[in-house]
Write a protein that holds these residues in place. Structure first.
Motif, short mmCIF file in Angstrom:
data_model
loop_
_atom_site.label_atom_id
_atom_site.label_comp_id
_atom_site.label_asym_id
_atom_site.label_seq_id
_atom_site.Cartn_x
_atom_site.Cartn_y
_atom_site.Cartn_z
N PHE A 134 0.51 -1.16 -0.13
CA PHE A 134 0.02 -0.05 -0.04
C PHE A 134 0.43 1.15 0.18
O PHE A 134 0.75 2.14 -0.21
CB PHE A 134 -0.62 -0.08 1.78
CG PHE A 134 -1.86 -0.95 1.13
CD1 PHE A 134 -2.79 -1.25 0.16
CD2 PHE A 134 -1.42 -2.53 1.72
CE1 PHE A 134 -4.21 -2.26 0.05
CE2 PHE A 134 -3.38 -3.05 2.05
CZ PHE A 134 -3.52 -3.06 0.94
N MET A 135 2.16 1.02 -0.28
CA MET A 135 3.00 2.30 0.16
C MET A 135 2.51 2.98 -1.17
O MET A 135 3.21 4.54 -1.18
CB MET A 135 4.75 1.47 0.16
CG MET A 135 4.98 0.75 1.47
SD MET A 135 5.22 2.18 2.81
CE MET A 135 6.35 2.96 2.53
N ALA A 136 2.18 2.49 -2.51
CA ALA A 136 2.16 3.56 -3.96
C ALA A 136 1.25 3.95 -3.09
O ALA A 136 0.08 4.66 -5.11
CB ALA A 136 2.61 2.83 -4.87
N ALA A 137 0.07 4.43 -2.71
CA ALA A 137 -1.65 4.63 -2.57
C ALA A 137 -2.13 5.44 -3.11
O ALA A 137 -1.16 6.25 -1.32
CB ALA A 137 -2.48 3.54 -1.58
N SER A 138 -2.06 6.05 -3.66
CA SER A 138 -3.12 7.13 -3.48
C SER A 138 -4.17 7.75 -2.51
O SER A 138 -4.95 9.35 -3.24
CB SER A 138 -2.93 8.67 -4.66
OG SER A 138 -3.46 7.92 -5.66
N ASP A 139 -5.30 6.30 -2.32
CA ASP A 139 -6.20 6.25 -2.02
C ASP A 139 -6.36 7.32 -0.45
O ASP A 139 -7.78 7.58 0.26
CB ASP A 139 -7.21 5.22 -1.71
CG ASP A 139 -6.73 4.38 -3.22
OD1 ASP A 139 -7.87 4.22 -3.55
OD2 ASP A 139 -5.52 4.01 -3.38
N LEU A 153 -0.86 8.73 3.67
CA LEU A 153 -0.31 7.59 4.11
C LEU A 153 0.35 7.80 5.45
O LEU A 153 -0.23 6.57 6.15
CB LEU A 153 0.55 6.95 3.29
CG LEU A 153 1.22 5.37 3.39
CD1 LEU A 153 0.63 4.31 3.22
CD2 LEU A 153 2.34 5.15 2.79
N THR A 154 0.87 8.03 5.68
CA THR A 154 1.48 8.71 6.91
C THR A 154 0.16 9.63 7.99
O THR A 154 -0.35 8.30 9.19
CB THR A 154 2.59 10.03 7.17
OG1 THR A 154 3.46 9.82 6.51
CG2 THR A 154 2.76 10.19 8.64
N LEU A 181 10.37 4.69 9.02
CA LEU A 181 10.02 3.24 9.93
C LEU A 181 8.64 3.08 10.17
O LEU A 181 7.69 2.04 9.97
CB LEU A 181 10.82 3.25 10.97
CG LEU A 181 10.46 2.44 12.59
CD1 LEU A 181 11.03 0.46 11.30
CD2 LEU A 181 11.38 2.35 13.15
N ALA A 182 7.27 4.62 10.60
CA ALA A 182 6.29 4.55 11.21
C ALA A 182 5.31 3.59 9.67
O ALA A 182 4.34 2.78 10.21
CB ALA A 182 5.98 4.85 11.78
N ARG A 183 6.06 4.00 8.58
CA ARG A 183 5.00 4.24 7.78
C ARG A 183 5.46 2.75 6.77
O ARG A 183 4.55 1.56 6.76
CB ARG A 183 5.67 4.97 6.26
CG ARG A 183 5.05 5.93 5.91
CD ARG A 183 4.55 6.94 5.10
NE ARG A 183 6.58 7.14 4.78
CZ ARG A 183 7.08 8.52 4.75
NH1 ARG A 183 6.25 9.34 5.54
NH2 ARG A 183 8.52 8.43 4.88
#
Length: 470
Positions: free
Chosen positions: A248-253, A272-273, A343-345
């Motif tokens: 889900f790192m590339a999700a812009s949702d 994401l954050t 690290l959190a992401r």
């Protein structure tokens, strides 16, 4: 006379299948090339997700698995390999690999083709089948695939993706850019005719671009994956994309009031954050992806934080050219203690990936050897399995994700992906017990591809200091 010739051709064809000829450059890495042999007293993790079994014997004949069990009679004269204290797993089937590596210059992001080092490193790291997750030199990749199949180069079985389908955004000189949706069908059909088996859309495409790509690829029985930004995962999944890259790192949702067809990477990262670990948006998205049968590729290695971790995760620093090692070391030093947000992401994404899997989503894995240059083929593949276990997957689940699931996506599951009678002998012999310590996966001794055993250490050693150059 014609009948005799036909029989002779058939005999030669069968012989070629089971006795592939290799060039001298490939032979130097081969340690096992017997027609029939057995690995005895070994622990087996078969790739199905089932619990591991101890004291097993596996018999290989003519490149395929002939028998597997704990009470097998080994024919007299059969070569045996002592598997005491060792583990076998299926060859890894990894779905976001590249034949290129990051080569930045000043403030430019650039990549260079690793035609010779990466195929060896992938095989050394246990990858017996791979899909390129986008190609910058697709014709080179197709040639390498052909020469590997012919026994002239050393490497895994390859499934080649076409060139990135992208609109102009960040200036990456190796990417081609389209100006209109009409170009998409031309790209798909041209490269499908050339032999690629999937396509990848990228950060700045439009909905119309994706619709055409999916339609044209599906007409050919081919699949479409995407590293997205301008489109949300929800939009792409509803259009019919088969696969989404990077967990889900590339999700812009998660971007508030997102503008249609526009990529804002900073807003996407912030979204994401800000999204809660158990937020409504992520949970609804996971349910939608599962409903639409959209496959997710997790690539945790390329996002791995810096602080208190290996400089090159998987211990691949020595593979890099000396001048590249220096750059990576300097970047590593500067980042120590400064990557708490990363690290959190990283941890949040792994939580979501596991939630997707636990709820029934179809998960595959890859490495994406790009990013900051810390992701190196082969080493990264081993490290990816470790990360999955660290994220809470069982060892058996992690192996299944990186073997059978990849084979299913490639529609190769009847041939490979698990250790079962009748399947191709794509097998990794590992010194140690993975359930005792998953890092034992780095102790690969022999990687068998179609029954032929390659020396893992010799392959790794052959390209030390050359990644970034070749």
């Amino acid at each position: 006379m014609k009948k005799k010739i036909s029989i002779a051709i058939i005999v030669l064809f069968v012989f070629k299948i089971y006795a592939q000829e290799f060039s001298s450059q490939v032979k130097r890495f081969i340690t096992v090339d017997d027609t029939e042999y057995a690995i005895t007293d070994v622990t087996v993790i078969d790739g199905t997700g089932s619990a591991s079994k101890t004291n097993q014997t596996i018999i290989i004949s003519n490149g395929k698995i002939k028998a597997i069990g704990n009470d097998l009679e080994i024919p007299n004269g059969t070569t045996t390999i002592d598997g005491t204290g060792k583990t076998i797993i299926p060859g890894l089937v990894m779905l976001h690999e590249h034949m290129f590596y990051t080569k930045p210059f000043e403030n430019w992001f650039s990549v260079g083709q690793m035609t010779f080092t990466f195929p060896r490193l992938y095989l050394a790291g246990g990858v017996t089948s791979m899909r390129t997750g986008g190609s910058i030199q697709p014709q080179t990749d197709l040639n390498v695939k052909k020469w590997i199949n012919e026994g002239r180069m050393t490497g895994p079985k390859m499934h080649v993706t076409g060139p990135f389908i992208e609109r102009e955004g960040p200036k990456v000189p190796e990417l081609g850019f389209i100006d209109s949706p009409g170009e998409v069908s031309k790209i798909v059909n041209y490269w499908a005719d050339k032999g690629v088996t999937s396509f990848k859309v990228y950060n700045n495409i439009t909905k119309e671009d994706l619709k055409i790509c999916v339609e044209e690829a599906h007409k050919r029985g081919l699949k479409v994956t995407g590293h997205l930004c301008s489109l949300t995962y929800e939009e792409a999944s509803n259009i019919g994309i088969d696969n989404l890259e990077h967990g889900f790192m590339a999700a812009s949702d998660f971007v508030k009031n997102k503008e249609e067809n526009i990529c804002d990477p900073f807003e996407a990262r912030q979204g994401l954050t800000n999204e809660p670990v158990d937020g409504e948006t992520i949970n609804n998205l996971i349910d939608l992806l599962i409903k639409n049968k959209t496959v997710i590729t997790t690539t945790p290695n390329v996002f791995e934080p810096y602080t208190d971790r290996e400089i090159v995760p998987g211990n691949g620093l020595d593979a890099l050219a000396p001048q590249i090692q220096e750059r990576i070391k300097e970047d590593y030093k500067r980042a120590q203690g400064r990557d708490a947000a990363s690290l959190a992401r990283f941890n949040k994404n792994l939580t979501w990936v596991k939630r997707f899997y636990d709820k029934g989503g179809f998960l595959v894995a890859g490495t994406d050897p790009t990013g900051a240059g810390r992701t190196v083929a082969g080493y990264a593949n081993q490290r990816t399995v470790e990360i999955l276990v660290e994220a809470g997957f069982t060892v058996e689940e992690a192996i299944k994700i990186c073997t059978l699931n990849g084979a299913i996506f490639l529609e190769q599951e009847k041939l490979l992906g698990t250790l079962e009678v009748g399947k191709q002998a794509d097998i990794i012999l590992i010194n140690g017990d993975l359930n005792f310590d998953i890092k034992n996966i780095r102790n690969m001794e022999i990687v068998f591809k179609d029954g032929v055993g390659f020396d893992s250490k010799r392959l790794f050693d052959s390209v030390k200091g050359q990644v970034g150059l070749n």
